[in-house]
Motif scaffolding. Sequence first.
Motif, PDB file in Angstrom:
ATOM      1  N   PRO A  51       0.825  -1.205   0.000  1.00  0.00           N
ATOM      2  CA  PRO A  51       0.000   0.000   0.000  1.00  0.00           C
ATOM      3  C   PRO A  51       0.857   1.251   0.000  1.00  0.00           C
ATOM      4  O   PRO A  51       1.906   1.302   0.620  1.00  0.00           O
ATOM      5  CB  PRO A  51      -0.789  -0.131   1.316  1.00  0.00           C
ATOM      6  N   HIS A  52       0.408   2.271  -0.726  1.00  0.00           N
ATOM      7  CA  HIS A  52       1.087   3.557  -0.668  1.00  0.00           C
ATOM      8  C   HIS A  52       0.825   4.182   0.690  1.00  0.00           C
ATOM      9  O   HIS A  52      -0.219   3.956   1.311  1.00  0.00           O
ATOM     10  CB  HIS A  52       0.579   4.466  -1.784  1.00  0.00           C
ATOM     11  N   PRO A  57      -3.766   1.004   5.340  1.00  0.00           N
ATOM     12  CA  PRO A  57      -4.960   0.460   6.000  1.00  0.00           C
ATOM     13  C   PRO A  57      -4.746   0.439   7.503  1.00  0.00           C
ATOM     14  O   PRO A  57      -4.346  -0.571   8.077  1.00  0.00           O
ATOM     15  CB  PRO A  57      -5.068  -0.942   5.407  1.00  0.00           C
ATOM     16  N   GLN A  58      -5.013   1.551   8.151  1.00  0.00           N
ATOM     17  CA  GLN A  58      -4.555   1.735   9.530  1.00  0.00           C
ATOM     18  C   GLN A  58      -5.233   0.817  10.528  1.00  0.00           C
ATOM     19  O   GLN A  58      -4.621   0.371  11.479  1.00  0.00           O
ATOM     20  CB  GLN A  58      -4.729   3.197   9.935  1.00  0.00           C
ATOM     21  N   THR A  59      -6.525   0.537  10.331  1.00  0.00           N
ATOM     22  CA  THR A  59      -7.224  -0.267  11.336  1.00  0.00           C
ATOM     23  C   THR A  59      -7.392  -1.717  10.917  1.00  0.00           C
ATOM     24  O   THR A  59      -7.504  -2.593  11.766  1.00  0.00           O
ATOM     25  CB  THR A  59      -8.609   0.339  11.636  1.00  0.00           C
ATOM     26  N   TYR A  67       5.104   3.966   8.615  1.00  0.00           N
ATOM     27  CA  TYR A  67       4.610   5.079   7.810  1.00  0.00           C
ATOM     28  C   TYR A  67       4.598   6.349   8.668  1.00  0.00           C
ATOM     29  O   TYR A  67       4.600   6.286   9.904  1.00  0.00           O
ATOM     30  CB  TYR A  67       3.214   4.782   7.262  1.00  0.00           C
ATOM     31  N   PRO A  68       4.581   7.515   8.035  1.00  0.00           N
ATOM     32  CA  PRO A  68       4.608   8.774   8.787  1.00  0.00           C
ATOM     33  C   PRO A  68       3.209   9.246   9.163  1.00  0.00           C
ATOM     34  O   PRO A  68       2.201   8.685   8.727  1.00  0.00           O
ATOM     35  CB  PRO A  68       5.245   9.734   7.777  1.00  0.00           C
ATOM     36  N   ILE A  69       3.156  10.280   9.971  1.00  0.00           N
ATOM     37  CA  ILE A  69       1.902  10.977  10.298  1.00  0.00           C
ATOM     38  C   ILE A  69       1.861  12.246   9.458  1.00  0.00           C
ATOM     39  O   ILE A  69       2.792  13.048   9.492  1.00  0.00           O
ATOM     40  CB  ILE A  69       1.831  11.299  11.800  1.00  0.00           C
ATOM     41  N   LYS A  70       0.770  12.430   8.712  1.00  0.00           N
ATOM     42  CA  LYS A  70       0.759  13.478   7.697  1.00  0.00           C
ATOM     43  C   LYS A  70       0.118  14.790   8.135  1.00  0.00           C
ATOM     44  O   LYS A  70       0.381  15.829   7.526  1.00  0.00           O
ATOM     45  CB  LYS A  70       0.049  12.970   6.448  1.00  0.00           C
ATOM     46  N   THR A  71      -0.740  14.749   9.140  1.00  0.00           N
ATOM     47  CA  THR A  71      -1.465  15.967   9.506  1.00  0.00           C
ATOM     48  C   THR A  71      -1.438  16.192  11.012  1.00  0.00           C
ATOM     49  O   THR A  71      -1.265  15.250  11.798  1.00  0.00           O
ATOM     50  CB  THR A  71      -2.926  15.886   9.051  1.00  0.00           C
ATOM     51  N   GLU A  82      -4.195   3.663  17.458  1.00  0.00           N
ATOM     52  CA  GLU A  82      -5.300   2.758  17.159  1.00  0.00           C
ATOM     53  C   GLU A  82      -5.013   1.916  15.921  1.00  0.00           C
ATOM     54  O   GLU A  82      -5.809   1.052  15.556  1.00  0.00           O
ATOM     55  CB  GLU A  82      -6.592   3.566  16.931  1.00  0.00           C
ATOM     56  N   SER A  83      -3.893   2.163  15.269  1.00  0.00           N
ATOM     57  CA  SER A  83      -3.550   1.469  14.035  1.00  0.00           C
ATOM     58  C   SER A  83      -3.204   0.007  14.302  1.00  0.00           C
ATOM     59  O   SER A  83      -2.605  -0.341  15.327  1.00  0.00           O
ATOM     60  CB  SER A  83      -2.363   2.162  13.359  1.00  0.00           C
ATOM     61  N   PHE A  84      -3.543  -0.851  13.360  1.00  0.00           N
ATOM     62  CA  PHE A  84      -3.132  -2.250  13.433  1.00  0.00           C
ATOM     63  C   PHE A  84      -1.613  -2.363  13.449  1.00  0.00           C
ATOM     64  O   PHE A  84      -1.047  -3.267  14.056  1.00  0.00           O
ATOM     65  CB  PHE A  84      -3.707  -3.012  12.233  1.00  0.00           C
ATOM     66  N   HIS A  85      -0.936  -1.422  12.799  1.00  0.00           N
ATOM     67  CA  HIS A  85       0.519  -1.492  12.631  1.00  0.00           C
ATOM     68  C   HIS A  85       1.285  -1.006  13.867  1.00  0.00           C
ATOM     69  O   HIS A  85       2.485  -1.268  13.970  1.00  0.00           O
ATOM     70  CB  HIS A  85       0.944  -0.654  11.422  1.00  0.00           C
ATOM     71  N   TYR A  86       0.599  -0.296  14.750  1.00  0.00           N
ATOM     72  CA  TYR A  86       1.280   0.341  15.879  1.00  0.00           C
ATOM     73  C   TYR A  86       2.130  -0.613  16.715  1.00  0.00           C
ATOM     74  O   TYR A  86       3.323  -0.348  16.938  1.00  0.00           O
ATOM     75  CB  TYR A  86       0.254   1.076  16.746  1.00  0.00           C
TER      76      TYR A  86
END
Length: 725
Positions: A51-52, A57-59, A67-71, A82-86
Motif C-alpha cells: 500500500p502507498h 490500512p490503519q485499522t 509510515y509517517p503521520i501526515k497531519t 489505534e492502528s493495526f501497525h502500531y
Amino acid sequence: MIRRLVEAYTNRQFLINIRHILRFLIAAIRTVYLFVAMSNPKSKAVSESEPHDSEVPQTQPSVPISYPIKTLEELESRSYFESFHYPFNKASVPINGGANSSSSSSSLPNRRRLLVCHDMAGGYLDDKWIQGGTNPDAYAIWHWHLIDVFVYFSHTLVTLPPPSWTNTAHRHGVKVLGTFITEWDEGRVACDTLLSTKETAHMYAERLAELAADLGFDGWLINMEVNLDQGQISNLKEFVDHLSLTIHSSVPGSLVLWYDSVTVDGKLNWQDQLNEHNKPFFDICDGIFVNYTWKEDYPRLSAAVASDRKFDVYMGIDVFGRNTYGGGKWNVNAALDVITKNDVSAAIFAPGWIYETKQPPDFETAQNSWWGLVEKSWGILQKFPGVLPFYTNFDQGRGYHISVDGDNVSDATWCNISCQGYQPLLESAVPTNSVQVSVDLKEASYNGGGNITFKGSLEEQTYFESKIFQGEFLLSELPIHLVYSVKSDGNSSLGLKLEFTSASNQRESILLASQTVNHFSNQFSRVIMTREHKRLSSGWVINEGVVAMNGYTLTKIHAVCYRSDSPFNEIGCQHRSTGNDETLASPSNYFALLGHVTVKTSDYKSNFPVSSSWLVNGSCIKWTPNPLGSKTLDVKINWELKNENNYLFLKYNVYLVKLSKQAGITFEGVKEYLGVAQVNCFYVSSLEVPLETSSLNFIIQVCGVDGTIQELDESPYYQLDVEGP
C-alpha cells in the motif's frame, strides 16, 4: 559578505522552488496513474501487499509497515495508536550506551560527534516492511562505529523512524531521531494551528514526546522551513522548549535538535552558522543542525558563539554536493577536515547518494570506500559495546539465505535492517594483502545471513591477522568465555587474537587457536587451545575457549588466519560450493569463514522459560477458500510471559508445522521457517494451506542476547485447527 549571503539564499531558494514544482508534477502523475490502475479491476499495477503511505490500512489487518503521520489532526487525535501497525512499530532494542558510558540512557559523549541524516527518495522504501522485505540489495548502513546520532528524514509532517533503523542503531550505541517538518503552503497552515496559542504548542510537543517514548526512539529534529509572523515566535519557542523538557523527562538521554531555517524574527533565512539570529532556539534544545551551504570560517565562528556547547553544533554536509562546502560526493572529507580542525560536530545529509546514484563498481565496494574517506578524516571515536554478553553474527540485515545455528533454513532473498549484528571494523581492502577480508552475503552463514570471509593465499609457517572489533570490556574476577564458529577449506584455520590493557598500561595478547601454532606462538603473550565441536551436517566447527584476565580491559579482537598441520579437511571442502575446481588446486590457497563471535562471563547462561510459561494466541484470523479446495490464511500471533520476570528477549524465530490426518493418524510436516519477529507479535499473510492439512502449529523460537536459541521442541507454540469447508 552581504552579496555572498544573498547568493547563498538565492541558490537555496531556487532549489526549493524547483523541488516544489517537481513534487507537484510527481503528485499529479501519481494521481492519474492510481486512477487508471484502480479503474481497471484486472490491473496488477497496484499491489495489495504494497500500500502507498497515503492509503495505509490503519485499522484493518495487513502486512505490518512503517509510515509517517501526515497531519496535525492525526497527531492531535492520537489515531496512530489505534492502528493495526502500531504494536509492530515499537523498537525492541534498548540503546547500548557504549564503552564510555555508565548506563544505557547516557548523554552524548563530550567530544565532537557525527550525525547522519538519512534522506533517500522520500523514505519508507524497503525499510518500511517491519517483518522484512525480499530485496537482498536493499540500502543499509554498517559503519555505525563512526556515527553518534542517526536521523530518519522525509518531507512529511511527522517522520517516524522505522523500528528496523532504531533497533540496529541502538545495538551499536547510536541515538535515533525522527523529524518534524513544516514546509510549503501546507506547512504554513500547520504552523498557524500549531503556534496559535501557548496551549496548542505544548499539546503538540507532548504528542511528539509521547510517540518517541512509546515507539522507543530518542527524540526529534525540528525543521520549520516556512516564513512565520513575528508574533508566532514566542509560541515557537514554547513548542521547542516544552518538547525538550517533556521528552527529557520521559526518554532519558533524548535529544531535540533545531534545524537552521527560521530565525528569531520569523524569516526563513538559513544562516549557515550559529549566530544571534538562531541561537535563541539553540539555547532551549540540545543542538543545532546547521544548513550545509556554510563557508570555511563558519565552523570557527559557530564554535565561538556556542562556547562550552560547541559539540552541540552540527555543521551540515550535503553528500549530493548542492552548494555544500567541498562539493560533497567523493570530496566529503574536505568539509570534515575543516569541521575537525575547528572541533565542532558534523551532520552528514543523504549518504544514500552512493546507493541512489549507483556509484561504481558496486554498492558494497563504493559504500566501504566512501565511509573510508569519512573514517580517515574523522577518526574512529565510537567504541562499543562495553557490556557483556557481546554477540554478533556479522549480519548486514539483508542477504540471499538465512541460517540458524549452522543449518540453512531459507534460500529466499530478504532484507530486514533489524537483524543487523554488531558490524566488524574491517579495514579497506589492500590489494597487496595475501588474504582479502570481506563480508560476503553469498557465502555460508552460521546465524542469519552474514559472515566474514577470508580468501587468498597463505604459505605454511606464516599467519595473517585482521582487526574485527575495538571496544572496552573491563574484566572482573570471573573468566570470560569465548565462542566462535569457523567453516574452512583444506587445512585453512582461523583463530582469534585478543588484546588486553591493564590499569598500568601493560599490554597482553592472547591467541585462541584450534591447532598448534609453534612456528609463530612467540608472537603472542599466550596461546590458548580451544575445544572444538564439529557440526558434520553443515561443515561448521564451534570453538570454545576460556580466558582469565582480572583487572584487564579487552580492547581489540583480531581474526588470525593460519594453516594447521592436520590432514586435508575433506568435510569443510565438500560443503563449500566454489564453482571453480581450480580454487583448491594450490596448497597455498586459503579460505575460511567466521560465522559468529560470542564473549560472555563464564557464569552467564541464557535462561529460557519453559513453553508453559507463555501465553500464545491468535487473532484477526481470516480464511480464504481457493477454487481447488485449499485455503489461504491470515492471522496475527501474539505471545507474552504469564509472569513478567527480568527476561530480555529481543528476537524470535517463527516456524510453521503443518499437521494432517489420514486414517486417524496424525502426520507432522517439516518445520518451515516463516520469519523473525522483534516484538511479541507476528503477522502471517496469505499462507497457503493444502487441502489435506488438519491443523497448523506455529512455533515461537526464543533467541537469547548471547546468540543461543531455545530448542524448537521446548519453545512456545500456537496451534490452529483448519476451518472446515
